[in-house]
Structure formats: C-alpha cells, structure tokens
Design a protein around this motif. Structure first.
Motif, PDB file in Angstrom:
ATOM      1  N   SER A  95      46.425  41.191  44.020  1.00 39.61           N
ATOM      2  CA  SER A  95      45.637  41.300  42.792  1.00 39.61           C
ATOM      3  C   SER A  95      44.297  40.568  42.892  1.00 39.61           C
ATOM      4  O   SER A  95      43.512  40.608  41.956  1.00 39.61           O
ATOM      5  CB  SER A  95      46.456  40.848  41.588  1.00 39.61           C
ATOM      6  OG  SER A  95      47.180  39.706  41.902  1.00 39.61           O
ATOM      7  N   LYS A  97      40.444  39.976  44.021  1.00 41.13           N
ATOM      8  CA  LYS A  97      39.356  40.972  44.089  1.00 41.13           C
ATOM      9  C   LYS A  97      39.002  41.342  45.530  1.00 41.13           C
ATOM     10  O   LYS A  97      38.429  42.389  45.790  1.00 41.13           O
ATOM     11  CB  LYS A  97      38.109  40.388  43.415  1.00 41.13           C
ATOM     12  CG  LYS A  97      38.197  40.420  41.913  1.00 41.13           C
ATOM     13  CD  LYS A  97      36.895  39.930  41.322  1.00 41.13           C
ATOM     14  CE  LYS A  97      37.129  39.423  39.923  1.00 41.13           C
ATOM     15  NZ  LYS A  97      36.646  38.067  39.710  1.00 41.13           N
ATOM     16  N   THR A 190      42.610  40.065  31.589  1.00 39.40           N
ATOM     17  CA  THR A 190      41.722  39.561  32.650  1.00 39.40           C
ATOM     18  C   THR A 190      40.771  38.483  32.135  1.00 39.40           C
ATOM     19  O   THR A 190      40.318  37.634  32.896  1.00 39.40           O
ATOM     20  CB  THR A 190      40.887  40.701  33.258  1.00 39.40           C
ATOM     21  OG1 THR A 190      40.398  41.498  32.204  1.00 39.40           O
ATOM     22  CG2 THR A 190      41.701  41.522  34.232  1.00 39.40           C
ATOM     23  N   GLU A 194      39.519  35.166  33.991  1.00 40.65           N
ATOM     24  CA  GLU A 194      38.087  34.956  34.247  1.00 40.65           C
ATOM     25  C   GLU A 194      37.604  33.642  33.653  1.00 40.65           C
ATOM     26  O   GLU A 194      36.853  32.902  34.279  1.00 40.65           O
ATOM     27  CB  GLU A 194      37.282  36.133  33.682  1.00 40.65           C
ATOM     28  CG  GLU A 194      37.230  37.295  34.665  1.00 40.65           C
ATOM     29  CD  GLU A 194      36.775  38.578  33.995  1.00 40.65           C
ATOM     30  OE1 GLU A 194      36.261  38.526  32.873  1.00 40.65           O
ATOM     31  OE2 GLU A 194      36.966  39.646  34.608  1.00 40.65           O
TER      32      GLU A 194
END
Lengths: 328, 493
Positions: A95, A97, A190, A194
């Motif tokens: 998962s 990036k 998300t 973040e």
C-alpha cells in the motif's frame, strides 16, 4: 406499501430453513454422532460395546495425542506470526506509494492459496529432498556441503520436521490474509495517513499507531481463521511425512484419522474428534480474548472509564431534574 | 398463486437434493467415478430389488450349491439382477501389474458371459479401498463381493461380516488345483472365509546388479550381512549406495524387511503362535528383539543403505537402482515388476534376485522369503438370503480365482495365484524365469507379518520402527509398545 411486497412469514421461513438443514446435516449431525460413538468400544464392524468414559480416560493418558496437540499449538503460533504477520508487512509495503503494479502483486500473492494442499505437499517434499531438492542444491553451490548425498535429510530430522512442514502452510496462506488485510487497509481514510505523514510520523509509526488500531477487528478475524485452520491441519502433513519420522510431525487430525482408519478403533477415533473440537474451541476463544485485551490501548481503557463516568453523571442529573421516572 | 406453488416446489426440490446426499449406497455406487469407467457399470435404470426368495428353501439350497456350481460354471445362472462388487484393480494399477490386469480381464469376460446379471463395480486405488471398505464394514453395508484383507479376517468373521465359504472352496470344480497354503490368512477355526485372490508374490526380494557385485568381488549376492558391509567399501569408492530402500510410508520396513529377517531369528513357530494368540509368543521375546536390534544396526550403524531411506518411499528408492545410483534394492514383487519394465537392456540382463543375507547372530536361518496372497474374495452373508444370487456370487469368485485367471497370469506374466496353472516357463526371458524360481521354487516361503493379526498392532510397530532405525528409540521399547498393542487387540478379540 412495504407490506404489500413483503413475502409472507412462512415463505421467508421456507427459504431460511434450507441453510439451516444444510448446517444441521453437515455439522451438527456428525458432531453429535461423533460424541455418541465416543462412548463405545468400536472396532471396524457393526458391533459396538458401550464403555462409558473409558475412551476419554485413555485419551487423557495418551502421550501421542498430547504430543500431537503440542504440535498443533506450535503450528498455530508459527502460522500466526508467519501467515498474518508477514501478510501485514506485505500489505504495508504494497500500500506504499512507491510500489507499482499493485494488482499483479495482489494476484500472484494470492496464487498459492488456490493450489490444493496435496500438491503443495508434493512440491515442498521435492524442495526438501536430499538428493534432488533445490534446498540442498543451493547449499551445495554455497559450498556448505560437498555433495547432495552429504546434505541434510530435512524431513527425517525430528527436531526440525515441525518447522519444515509449517513453512509450506505459511507460504500457501500469506496471500490469503494479504487480500483480507488489503481490503481493510483500503478502507482507512487516506487523509488520516496523510496528516500523520505531515506531522512527521514514520512508516513504522503509521503502521503501529494508525493502521493497526483501525484494522483491529479484521486482524482478530484473520487470527481466528488462522487458529481454526491450523488446529485442523491435515493434508499437506499427511502427504509430506504422514506424521513421521515416528510421531515427530503428528497433528491431532492426522492422529484421529490414523486411529480410525488405519488401526480401526472408530470409537476412540470419535473420541479424538470430540477432543479436537473442544480443544479448538478453547484455543480459539483464548486467542480472541488475548488479542482483544492486547489490542485495547491503555488510552482506550481510560476513555471507556471516562465515558462510563459521564453517562452516570448524565443519568443522575436527569433523575434530579425529571424525578424518579428519569428521562422519558 | 402460481408463484407460490413454484416457490414451494423449488424449495422442496432443493431440500430433496440436500437429503439425497445421505441417501442409499446403491445410488453412490453407480455414481462413483471409478465405477463409471467400468464396462459393467451401466447407467441403465437399476433392476427392481430382488425380493428374498422363499426362505425355507435357503438353507437347503445353500448346501447343495457347491454341487451345482460345477455345472453353473459352464451353464446359465438362474439369477437375474445386480451384484455389487468392490476391488482395487484400477486401470492404472493394471498397467504392468499381472494380478490386476488378469483380475480386470477375468471380470470383463465373466460380465460378458452373464448378460442377465448387472455387475456394479466400485473400483478404488488400494489406499482408498482400505478406508472405504472399513467404512462399509462399520455401517454393515458391505458389497456382495469384496476383497478381504488377511489381517481383518478374524475380527470381521467374529462380527458376522463374512460368509463361511468352506464348502464352496472344498467343493469347487477347481479344488484339485488349489494351493491350500494360501488359505491360511483366511482361516478361522478351520473354516475358510475367502478365495485367495490376485497373485502370490514375494514381499521381500533383493534385486541386484550382478555385474556391479562381480566388480566388487562377489560372483553372486553375499550370503551374510558381514560380506555386504565389506562390499560397501568398494561401492563407496564408486560413489554409489550399496543397497537402496525407502520407508517413508512406514509399512515398507515391516513388509519388505523385518517380516523376513525376523524369521531368521524366531523360526517359523513363533509367528504361528503370534497369529494364534495363545500366549506362547510375544513381541518382547528375545529372538524378536534381537531381530529388531539387528535391523537398527544395519540401517543406522553400517551405512549400507541410502541415508535418506526414511524420507523416500519404495518407488523413489527403486529409481536409485534403475538409475545406477545403488548396487541393489530391497522391495517386493510389485517393485520387481516395475524395475523390469524400466531397465536398459544391459542392466536388465545383469539383474538377479536374492534372499536377505544371513544375520550373524540369527540361529534359525533358512533362505526365507515371505510370500502369500494378502487379499481374498469374500462374500457378504446377506447374499445367502437369495440362493440364486449366492450361486451367482460363488460362480463369480470361483472364476476370478480359477483357471481362467491363473492361465492368464501364468501365460502373460509367469505369476502364480490360488489355482495352479500349466504354462511354459521357458517361453519367458531369463529375468522372468529367475523371478519365478525365486518366488515359487528355490526358497523357503514364510508368512507376511501384516497379512495376519491386526492393523492396530502393525501401526504401532511400523511407526516406532521408523524412529528406531533413526537411532531415536531402543528396539526393546519398540517391542514393548508393540506387545501392548497386541495385548489390547487380543483383549478386544
């Protein structure tokens, strides 16, 4: 309006009774039958003699059975760490990036769990083979052994055999738990991750303090599935070692099978099946309770206490204001 | 309203499908995939259940049956209907295995000769067969004709699962050609309960490459283990194993080694007493413990065997011999059949057979090789309710163990069964002749341990011997545990 398209009660009942019948015939009846037969001295053939709790007394004193139980517990612990643990790490990597082609990773990771356990057993028997196996081939080329014949006979070593038969199980099911955990992780907002990243949380911090608590319930399901699956482990061990050498890799289900169908003691075999059922329930229940308490943070506990206190205060305030009947 | 009827019908159909899973075995039999490939298992609608014939006629007819059989074998049978049968001669098994091939061929020919009888066969691989037949026995739903394993005879007979066939064996039209020694595993209180089936094959044979052993200084296979140990030095230099053996299935060490080596120590009486359960013999007897001790020494201390013997099975071990990685292999007749079909020409010519060498401290040595028929064709006692059906079943089992079968295996494979056959041995090549002489002529036959007593005893012995040859268990402890299982079995018998 709604009532006019709503089927009659007995129609709903008619449909619902099908799975119940299915369940009763495939789970409940065999279980009760096993319990019933476990009170008999029954060797292959139609004659059975009722012998009360003799089989259970024998079971309690049966060293081989308890050794098998220990092997199952070993398998459970090994596989929780191996299957769920590694799956979680892989999920965190996938998962991220930086990883491309996530779909491919997911598909290929899931692949081994679609292969039958018997095939997996054969594949890994070949890997462990002394003279033709890839494991000794690697050792040979690393210079650790002089020839394949000098290599270890992996599946003939009582001290290692349980670990060696557990590895294929881990390999097979990592992908299965990976897919379950991936879907749980995907449901995390998300923005939370973040903002944590902006606050300077490292990858490990995010996994430990954000992802893990948020997928707690899924994780408990995974561990439960893993425990249940390994308490009844049978097929790949049957193929790889048949419980050997001696009883070194014997597990409960295999022992029950051998007792029933190789030695022909069906009554005692039923007794072993009942014991597997009871012990599995205890281990699954125990692992769930353990996991819940471990996963409940101390802040959660404080929070729960505070909430209780606030509720109580509110109720008392309401009582004072509206009299004995409280808030209606 | 219509919808309602449809939905009720649909749910009823679903429920019926569910319950059908627990239905009669007859349905399962005709649906079994293995049976489907059989020529006999026609999908035609099953004939109505035969109503039991007049009961008072049954016992009389039963007694007369043997006399009738002589004519029955050649003439029409009165019975019209189904006969259920279960065996393990699958088409895969029949490739290269003479007994299975002959069994299938004889069944097909009997079936073709009796168009009024539908033979419903359930054919499973041997391992599955053992599990399945035990399940049927426990439910008291054995098929009409089935293969009875020698070691189950006593307990199944005591539970009334097997019909007494004494009269049909002694009164058989082929009785004068029967090899009565093969009946021993199927005899209880002097009564016979099965027609010994398939072929009599040795369970312990040393298959060796005479050219390699000549290079090592032996014109023929060594007579003693001591000499084998000496030969090891030469083969070590060549980088090959002296002897190949596979025991990952755990039964191999019993069937293909100890069952023969044991006789060198105990002689023949000991095992007869074990079978009889008369208390005159025990697994803890010094002679048997000595045999186990020697087994442990040979496998664990001498290094004459491939080191991975406990991790591979006999199929893999015989590949070591075929590939030239071992100078000899110890296995059974099934291995000899396979090796025969897979050797190159030169090795085929050089391959010879020998009995197990003599152990130094064995006092009762003879050239023992264990031979017998592990399975016999038995009949479900329920069949006797219908004398016509019984006559048909008797005719079937007499045919399957009679001259038709024996001539086929004799002429095609040079193998022997329950019925003696006349065939020209010289028509076969040296390998086949040698193996025939090894099995039936030159050596002293002894019993195959696990054709007798009980699987619960052998399961303990086999499992613990695997630890023993690893050096992890003492022979005396193995013997004691086996004796305990044996006493439990005797107590339950």
């Amino acid at each position: 309006m709604l009532n006019s398209i709503r089927p009659k009660g007995r129609v709903i009942f008619g449909y619902l009774v099908i799975p119940v019948v299915l369940f009763i015939f495939t789970v409940f009846v065999p279980l009760v039958a096993a319990l019933f037969y476990s009170f008999f001295d029954w060797k292959v053939g139609p004659n059975k003699i009722f012998n009360g709790f003799d089989n259970y007394v024998k079971l309690i004193n049966d060293r081989t059975f308890w050794a098998s139980f220990e092997h199952n517990i070993f398998l459970v612990l090994f596989c929780i760490i191996g299957q769920v643990g590694i799956a979680f790490i892989l999920v965190m990597i996938i998962s991220s990036k930086l990883v491309k082609l996530k779909g491919i990773h997911r598909t290929f990771g899931f692949f081994p769990s679609t292969i039958s356990a018997v095939c997996i057993g054969f594949i890994w028997t070949m890997i462990y083979d002394q003279r033709r196996g890839i494991l000794n081939f690697i050792l040979l080329h690393m210079g650790k052994i002089n020839s394949m014949k000098d290599g270890p006979i992996w599946l003939n070593d009582p001290s290692k055999v349980m670990t060696l038969v557990s590895i294929p199980l881990v390999w097979q099911y990592i992908g299965y738990y990976m897919v379950i955990l991936l879907s749980a992780v995907a449901s995390i907002d998300t923005e939370v991750l973040e903002s944590a990243e902006l606050d300077g949380a490292s990858g490990f911090d995010r996994a430990r303090y954000i992802v893990l608590p948020l997928i707690k319930n899924t994780l408990i399901v995974c561990v439960t599935l893993c425990v249940a699956g390994n308490m009844k482990a049978f097929d790949n061990i049957y193929v790889m070692t048949a419980g050997g050498p001696g009883y070194s890799s014997m597990v409960m289900a295999l022992y029950g099978y051998k007792t029933s169908f190789e030695t022909g003691y069906l009554g005692y075999g039923s007794c072993i099946s009942v014991a597997i059922f009871v012990l599995s329930l205890i281990v699954i229940g125990g692992s769930q309770a353990l996991l819940r308490s471990a996963m409940t943070d101390k802040y959660d506990k404080i929070e729960a206490k505070l909430q209780k206190k606030r509720d109580k205060e509110m109720r008392e305030a309401a009582k004072a204001k509206y009299g004995k009947g409280g808030l209606r | 309203m219509k919808q309602k009827i449809v939905s009720v019908l649909l749910s009823a159909a679903m429920a019926a499908t569910l319950l059908a899973g627990c239905g009669s075995t007859a349905a399962t039999t005709s649906e079994a995939p293995a049976a489907a490939e059989e020529p006999a298992a026609e999908e035609a609608a099953p004939a109505e259940e035969e109503a039991p014939a007049e009961e008072e006629a049954a016992p009389a007819a039963e007694e007369e049956a043997p006399a009738e059989d002589a004519s029955a074998a050649s003439s029409e049978l009165a019975y019209k209907g189904e006969i259920s049968m279960m065996h393990f001669s699958t088409s895969e098994e029949a490739e290269g295995n003479g007994g299975s091939d002959a069994m299938r061929t004889t069944i097909a020919s009997w079936d073709a000769n009796h168009p009024d009888i539908t033979l419903n066969q359930e054919v499973l691989a041997n391992d599955d067969y053992k599990t399945q037949i035990a399940t049927y026995a426990s439910a008291d739903e054995l098929p009409d004709v089935f293969l009875l394993q020698g070691m189950n005879t006593i307990s199944w007979v005591n539970q009334g699962l097997v019909l007494d066939l004494t009269d049909y064996i002694t009164g058989s039209p082929y009785a004068d050609k029967y090899n009565m020694d093969y009946l021993v595993p199927f005899t209880v209180n002097d009564k016979y309960y099965a027609f010994p089936a398939l072929t009599g094959g040795t369970c312990t044979v040393v298959i060796y490459d005479s050219a390699l052993w000549k290079e090592a200084g032996f014109d023929e296979f060594p007579k003693t283990w001591k000499e084998v140990e000496e030969a090891k030095k030469y083969f070590d230099e060549q980088g090959i194993d002296t002897l190949a053996f596979g025991n990952s299935g755990q039964w191999q060490l019993n069937s293909c080694f100890v069952s023969c080596l044991g006789y060198q120590y105990t002689g023949t009486d000991w095992f007869s007493n074990i079978i009889a359960g008369n208390g005159d013999a025990a697994f803890t007897d010094d002679a048997f413990v000595a045999a186990l001790t020697e087994t442990q020494r040979l496998f664990h201390d001498t290094g004459i065997f491939n080191s991975d013997f406990n991790a591979i099975n006999n199929e893999e071990a015989r590949e070591y011999y075929i590939a030239g990685d071992a100078a000899a292999f110890i296995g059974g007749n099934w291995d000899a059949d396979y090796i025969k079909a897979n050797l190159d020409e030169e090795k085929y010519k050089n391959t010879k057979f020998a009995v197990l060498p003599q152990a130094e401290d064995a006092t009762k040595y003879e050239k023992f090789q264990n031979i017998g028929l592990g399975y016999g064709l038995a009949i479900n006692p329920k069949v006797a309710d219908d004398p016509d059906k019984l006559a048909a079943c008797i005719d079937l089992v007499q045919t399957l163990t009679g001259p038709e079968f024996a001539d086929y295996v004799g002429e095609n494979y040079a193998l022997g069964g329950f019925t003696k056959a006349d065939f020209d041995l010289s028509a076969f090549d040296q390998y086949v002749q040698d193996f025939y002489n090894f099995s039936y002529v030159d050596n002293k036959g002894c019993e195959i341990y696990d054709s007798y007593v009980d699987s619960s005893v052998w399961s303990v012995l086999n499992t613990e011997m695997q630890e023993m040859v690893n050096g992890d268990k003492k022979p005396a402890d193995v013997a004691a545990d086996t004796q305990k299982a044996y006493e439990d079995y005797l107590a339950g018998k």
